[in-house]
Each structure stands twice: as C-alpha cells, then as structure tokens.
Design an enzyme around this catalytic site. Sequence first.
Site, mmCIF file in Angstrom:
data_model
loop_
_atom_site.group_PDB
_atom_site.id
_atom_site.type_symbol
_atom_site.label_atom_id
_atom_site.label_comp_id
_atom_site.label_asym_id
_atom_site.label_seq_id
_atom_site.Cartn_x
_atom_site.Cartn_y
_atom_site.Cartn_z
ATOM 1 N N PRO A 8 2.856 6.634 7.321
ATOM 2 C CA PRO A 8 1.654 6.829 7.982
ATOM 3 C C PRO A 8 1.586 5.293 7.921
ATOM 4 O O PRO A 8 1.008 4.686 7.516
ATOM 5 C CB PRO A 8 1.813 7.690 6.938
ATOM 6 C CG PRO A 8 1.965 8.538 6.633
ATOM 7 C CD PRO A 8 3.034 7.882 6.137
ATOM 8 N N ASN A 9 1.063 5.016 9.671
ATOM 9 C CA ASN A 9 -0.020 3.967 9.958
ATOM 10 C C ASN A 9 1.070 3.032 9.922
ATOM 11 O O ASN A 9 -0.254 1.525 10.157
ATOM 12 C CB ASN A 9 -1.241 4.261 9.135
ATOM 13 C CG ASN A 9 -2.080 5.324 9.044
ATOM 14 O OD1 ASN A 9 -2.332 5.393 10.477
ATOM 15 N ND2 ASN A 9 -2.244 6.107 8.314
ATOM 16 N N ARG A 16 -4.184 -4.563 13.395
ATOM 17 C CA ARG A 16 -4.914 -4.348 12.618
ATOM 18 C C ARG A 16 -5.040 -5.133 11.229
ATOM 19 O O ARG A 16 -3.974 -4.746 10.818
ATOM 20 C CB ARG A 16 -5.427 -2.910 12.949
ATOM 21 C CG ARG A 16 -6.201 -2.934 14.306
ATOM 22 C CD ARG A 16 -6.286 -1.452 14.392
ATOM 23 N NE ARG A 16 -7.481 -0.875 13.805
ATOM 24 C CZ ARG A 16 -8.425 -0.390 13.339
ATOM 25 N NH1 ARG A 16 -8.123 0.701 13.620
ATOM 26 N NH2 ARG A 16 -9.339 0.153 12.234
ATOM 27 N N TYR A 21 -2.704 -6.894 5.414
ATOM 28 C CA TYR A 21 -0.911 -6.373 6.134
ATOM 29 C C TYR A 21 -0.329 -7.489 6.629
ATOM 30 O O TYR A 21 1.351 -7.754 6.737
ATOM 31 C CB TYR A 21 -0.391 -5.003 6.184
ATOM 32 C CG TYR A 21 -1.619 -3.973 5.843
ATOM 33 C CD1 TYR A 21 -0.916 -3.997 4.936
ATOM 34 C CD2 TYR A 21 -2.802 -3.274 6.072
ATOM 35 C CE1 TYR A 21 -1.199 -2.651 3.631
ATOM 36 C CE2 TYR A 21 -3.116 -2.227 5.440
ATOM 37 C CZ TYR A 21 -2.303 -1.674 4.127
ATOM 38 O OH TYR A 21 -3.322 -0.481 3.564
ATOM 39 N N ASN A 73 9.037 3.084 2.334
ATOM 40 C CA ASN A 73 7.193 2.501 1.086
ATOM 41 C C ASN A 73 6.444 4.044 2.384
ATOM 42 O O ASN A 73 6.567 4.341 3.669
ATOM 43 C CB ASN A 73 7.033 1.147 3.227
ATOM 44 C CG ASN A 73 5.758 1.078 2.533
ATOM 45 O OD1 ASN A 73 4.600 2.084 2.104
ATOM 46 N ND2 ASN A 73 4.749 -0.472 3.378
ATOM 47 N N ALA A 76 0.491 5.773 2.431
ATOM 48 C CA ALA A 76 -1.274 6.243 1.880
ATOM 49 C C ALA A 76 -0.472 7.355 1.348
ATOM 50 O O ALA A 76 -1.216 8.251 -0.181
ATOM 51 C CB ALA A 76 -1.878 6.854 2.684
ATOM 52 N N HIS A 79 -0.088 7.989 -3.024
ATOM 53 C CA HIS A 79 -0.810 8.140 -3.668
ATOM 54 C C HIS A 79 -0.928 9.497 -3.901
ATOM 55 O O HIS A 79 -1.523 10.080 -5.154
ATOM 56 C CB HIS A 79 -1.671 8.161 -3.431
ATOM 57 C CG HIS A 79 -2.085 6.207 -3.123
ATOM 58 N ND1 HIS A 79 -1.203 5.180 -4.298
ATOM 59 C CD2 HIS A 79 -1.899 5.178 -1.495
ATOM 60 C CE1 HIS A 79 -1.267 3.870 -2.934
ATOM 61 N NE2 HIS A 79 -2.058 3.951 -1.863
ATOM 62 N N ASP A 86 9.032 15.388 -5.156
ATOM 63 C CA ASP A 86 10.457 16.369 -4.472
ATOM 64 C C ASP A 86 11.418 15.858 -3.794
ATOM 65 O O ASP A 86 12.444 16.366 -4.478
ATOM 66 C CB ASP A 86 9.490 17.704 -4.677
ATOM 67 C CG ASP A 86 8.218 17.958 -5.539
ATOM 68 O OD1 ASP A 86 8.734 17.444 -6.418
ATOM 69 O OD2 ASP A 86 7.769 19.029 -5.528
ATOM 70 N N GLU A 97 10.682 2.565 -3.742
ATOM 71 C CA GLU A 97 9.762 2.026 -3.457
ATOM 72 C C GLU A 97 9.100 1.106 -2.957
ATOM 73 O O GLU A 97 9.397 -0.241 -3.752
ATOM 74 C CB GLU A 97 8.853 2.553 -4.477
ATOM 75 C CG GLU A 97 7.438 3.106 -2.514
ATOM 76 C CD GLU A 97 6.798 3.814 -4.065
ATOM 77 O OE1 GLU A 97 7.195 5.052 -3.989
ATOM 78 O OE2 GLU A 97 5.350 3.681 -3.914
ATOM 79 N N HIS A 99 6.034 -1.681 -1.411
ATOM 80 C CA HIS A 99 4.453 -1.966 -0.284
ATOM 81 C C HIS A 99 4.633 -2.939 -0.081
ATOM 82 O O HIS A 99 4.721 -4.187 -0.015
ATOM 83 C CB HIS A 99 3.036 -1.814 -1.375
ATOM 84 C CG HIS A 99 3.880 0.085 -2.064
ATOM 85 N ND1 HIS A 99 3.410 1.272 -1.134
ATOM 86 C CD2 HIS A 99 4.606 0.377 -3.356
ATOM 87 C CE1 HIS A 99 3.747 2.048 -1.937
ATOM 88 N NE2 HIS A 99 3.545 1.715 -2.822
ATOM 89 N N ARG A 106 -6.001 -3.457 -5.361
ATOM 90 C CA ARG A 106 -6.684 -3.349 -4.332
ATOM 91 C C ARG A 106 -7.481 -1.776 -4.514
ATOM 92 O O ARG A 106 -8.316 -1.832 -5.849
ATOM 93 C CB ARG A 106 -6.163 -2.948 -2.850
ATOM 94 C CG ARG A 106 -5.134 -4.331 -2.711
ATOM 95 C CD ARG A 106 -4.420 -3.242 -1.933
ATOM 96 N NE ARG A 106 -5.002 -2.822 -0.838
ATOM 97 C CZ ARG A 106 -4.584 -2.001 0.720
ATOM 98 N NH1 ARG A 106 -3.756 -1.662 0.620
ATOM 99 N NH2 ARG A 106 -5.436 -1.858 1.629
HETATM 100 O O1 CA2 Z 1 0.691 -1.709 1.491
HETATM 101 C C1 CA2 Z 1 1.734 -0.902 1.671
HETATM 102 O O2 CA2 Z 1 2.869 -1.215 2.271
HETATM 103 C C2 CA2 Z 1 0.420 0.119 1.296
HETATM 104 O O3 CA2 Z 1 2.053 0.993 1.700
HETATM 105 C C3 CA2 Z 1 0.704 0.363 3.375
HETATM 106 C C4 CA2 Z 1 -0.452 1.224 3.648
HETATM 107 C C5 CA2 Z 1 -1.684 2.453 2.350
HETATM 108 O O4 CA2 Z 1 -1.868 2.933 2.280
HETATM 109 C C6 CA2 Z 1 -0.790 1.820 0.762
HETATM 110 O O5 CA2 Z 1 -2.021 1.895 0.087
HETATM 111 C C7 CA2 Z 1 -0.257 0.673 0.308
HETATM 112 C C8 CA2 Z 1 -1.118 1.534 4.974
HETATM 113 C C9 CA2 Z 1 -0.130 1.291 5.653
HETATM 114 C C10 CA2 Z 1 -1.096 1.412 7.195
HETATM 115 O O6 CA2 Z 1 -1.324 0.451 7.849
HETATM 116 C C11 CA2 Z 1 -1.816 -0.394 8.548
HETATM 117 C C12 CA2 Z 1 -1.534 -1.522 9.194
HETATM 118 C C13 CA2 Z 1 -2.357 -2.362 9.712
HETATM 119 C C14 CA2 Z 1 -3.758 -1.657 9.786
HETATM 120 C C15 CA2 Z 1 -3.701 -0.336 9.358
HETATM 121 C C16 CA2 Z 1 -2.799 0.242 9.061
#
Ligand code: CA2
Length: 146
Positions: A8-9, A16, A21, A73, A76, A79, A86, A97, A99, A106
């Site tokens: 997700p995301n 953003r 990131y 990856n 979120a 967590h 599973d 995995e 990140h 963080r």
């Molecule tokens: O650091 C990572 O790769 C994460 O898996 C990224 C997830 C975050 O929830 C994990 O804690 C760590 C979030 C990805 C969201 O990516 C965005 C990128 C740009 C703008 C907003 C979100």
Amino acid sequence: MILVLNGPNLNLLGKREPEIYGKTTLDELEELCEGWGVELGLGVVCRQSNFEGQLVEWIQQARDEGFRGIVLNPGALTHYSIALLDAIRGQSLPVVEVHLSNIHAREEYRSRSVTAAGARGLVSGFGPMSYKMALVYLADLLEAQP
Ligand code: CA2
C-alpha cells in the site's frame, strides 16, 4: 524468476515525502529491479497493490506462476498484517522483506515487523538498494539450489 511485490501507498513514491522515501518513483524502482535482475541472471517481475488480499493472493500463487523467490515490501501492512504473515508462512518460496526507510529509526510503531517473522531476512534503510541486496541474496541462494 523473482517476484517483487510492493504494498500500500508505494505507488506514491517520488511524488510525496521525498525526504523519507527519496525521489525515485515506483516505475523507476521497478526498472532498477529489472536491471539488477538482468545483471544477476534473474528474471524479475514487479507488482504493486494497495490491497492486502491481492498481495495475499500473489504470494499464494507465486510458486504455481513459476517464481522461485519473493522480494516483499509490505508497506504499512508490515506492522500489523497477520494475514500477510500467514500467506508468507503458507507457501514455500524464500521471501526477503525490504524497506526503503530504516524502520528502526522512525516512529516506534514502525519498528516492529509482524511479517518479517515469516521472511528469510529483512533489509531496511538503504532506499532502492534494499531491493538490490535482497535480489543479490536470492541470486546466491538459487544458484546454490539449481
Ligand atoms: O520504508 C518502507 O519501505 C516502508 O515499508 C514504507 C511504508 C511505511 O508504512 C513502512 O513503515 C516503511 C509506506 C509507504 C508509503 O510510501 C509513500 C511514499 C510517498 C508518499 C507517501 C507514502
């Protein structure tokens, strides 16, 4: 063939929060992974979904689709998703995995990975290089198990 899954995301990458990131977009990250795959002699297929169930299905089906390892990856979902844990445990392919950010540097709630308990290992904090390290590991593993 290796399946690279982004959760997700991660489709928002590069658009953003570049301070966390980086500036690399998802398309660019996927191109990098495909290029590293070529260098390592691995076919790489990349997919992204914002839906937990879709990720579960891709993980469940990966072996039957001909994949030999998974770079994951979970975003979120890392967590809190017992469903993804599973799914990882319910199949036999090696999962690494990854990140982009260092989840231990963080917010406290990010420092726990539920899903990593099912993975061979976890690479966190190296931006797109986290994916390269995972691919290097899988190339080495698969070379030892032809
Ligand atoms: O650091 C990572 O790769 C994460 O898996 C990224 C997830 C975050 O929830 C994990 O804690 C760590 C979030 C990805 C969201 O990516 C965005 C990128 C740009 C703008 C907003 C979100």
